[in-house]
Motif scaffolding. Structure first.
Motif, PDB file in Angstrom:
ATOM      1  N   LEU A   1      -1.337  -5.882  -8.627  1.00 18.52           N
ATOM      2  CA  LEU A   1      -0.386  -5.298  -7.681  1.00 18.52           C
ATOM      3  C   LEU A   1      -1.049  -5.070  -6.326  1.00 18.52           C
ATOM      4  O   LEU A   1      -0.439  -5.279  -5.287  1.00 18.52           O
ATOM      5  N   ARG A   2      -2.310  -4.670  -6.351  1.00 16.38           N
ATOM      6  CA  ARG A   2      -3.076  -4.484  -5.113  1.00 16.38           C
ATOM      7  C   ARG A   2      -3.196  -5.814  -4.365  1.00 16.38           C
ATOM      8  O   ARG A   2      -3.022  -5.858  -3.149  1.00 16.38           O
ATOM      9  N   GLU A   3      -3.490  -6.886  -5.089  1.00 17.62           N
ATOM     10  CA  GLU A   3      -3.575  -8.217  -4.473  1.00 17.62           C
ATOM     11  C   GLU A   3      -2.235  -8.625  -3.874  1.00 17.62           C
ATOM     12  O   GLU A   3      -2.183  -9.154  -2.767  1.00 17.62           O
ATOM     13  N   GLU A   4      -1.160  -8.407  -4.632  1.00 18.38           N
ATOM     14  CA  GLU A   4       0.179  -8.754  -4.137  1.00 18.38           C
ATOM     15  C   GLU A   4       0.490  -7.986  -2.859  1.00 18.38           C
ATOM     16  O   GLU A   4       1.012  -8.564  -1.905  1.00 18.38           O
ATOM     17  N   ASP A   5       0.169  -6.688  -2.835  1.00 15.24           N
ATOM     18  CA  ASP A   5       0.402  -5.877  -1.640  1.00 15.24           C
ATOM     19  C   ASP A   5      -0.394  -6.414  -0.455  1.00 15.24           C
ATOM     20  O   ASP A   5       0.103  -6.468   0.665  1.00 15.24           O
ATOM     21  N   ASN A   6      -1.647  -6.812  -0.709  1.00  6.64           N
ATOM     22  CA  ASN A   6      -2.487  -7.360   0.363  1.00  6.64           C
ATOM     23  C   ASN A   6      -1.925  -8.677   0.877  1.00  6.64           C
ATOM     24  O   ASN A   6      -1.939  -8.937   2.075  1.00  6.64           O
TER      25      ASN A   6
END
Length: 167
Positions: free
Chosen positions: A154-159
């Motif tokens: 989810l952190r990667e997707e947000d980035n």
């Protein structure tokens, strides 16, 4: 026990993802872990029906589970490089954490950076002979791995979304 018999399904994944997204949002809004826990208790929905309210309240074991889930996500974000809201959770020496949670999070972050997925990491652990024999403990460990990997994804997707908006 239902989870042990049927396995992880789409509803479970969706609920866990919603929990992770909400926790990530709280972290990024600057709520410390202690403050978040207090907010959750203080803002518990009450229906006015005493019997129903008692059934909706978490028992101490369920509160412990949610506390651990929150800690896993906060530690994951912190150890992945996001500034913590309030005091850092991670200690200077992760091996000093008696629960082993910090070392688990660090290990999963390393595996994720090395290109492992949840399934490939679990396979690697099994291949190395690092399995938990007790089915209940194995399910909990698998759940913790899932939460950490989900948080990182989810952190990667947000980035990626942030990068797309900046283009």
């Amino acid at each position: 026990m239902f989870l042990y018999a049927r396995g992880v399904g789409p509803d479970y994944i969706a609920a866990l993802e919603a929990f992770a997204r909400a926790t990530i949002a709280a972290y990024r809004q600057g709520l410390s872990l202690d403050r978040l826990k207090l907010e959750l208790i203080a803002n518990r929905k009450l229906t006015g029906n005493a019997a129903l309210d008692a059934n909706l309240a978490f028992d101490p074991e369920e509160l412990g589970v949610r506390d651990l889930w929150l800690r896993l996500i906060y530690l994951t974000l912190e150890l992945a490089g996001e500034a913590p809201p309030g005091e850092p959770l991670a200690s200077p020496d992760p091996s000093a954490d008696e629960t082993g949670v910090e070392m688990l999070v660090e290990g999963v972050i390393r595996a994720h950076r090395d290109g492992y997925t949840l399934d490939s990491f679990k396979f690697e652990l099994a291949f190395e002979g690092r399995q938990i024999e007790d089915p209940e403990q194995a399910a909990l460990f698998s759940q913790w791995l899932r939460i950490i990997f989900m948080c990182l994804q989810l952190r990667e997707e947000d980035n990626l979304e942030a990068d797309d908006q900046n283009v």
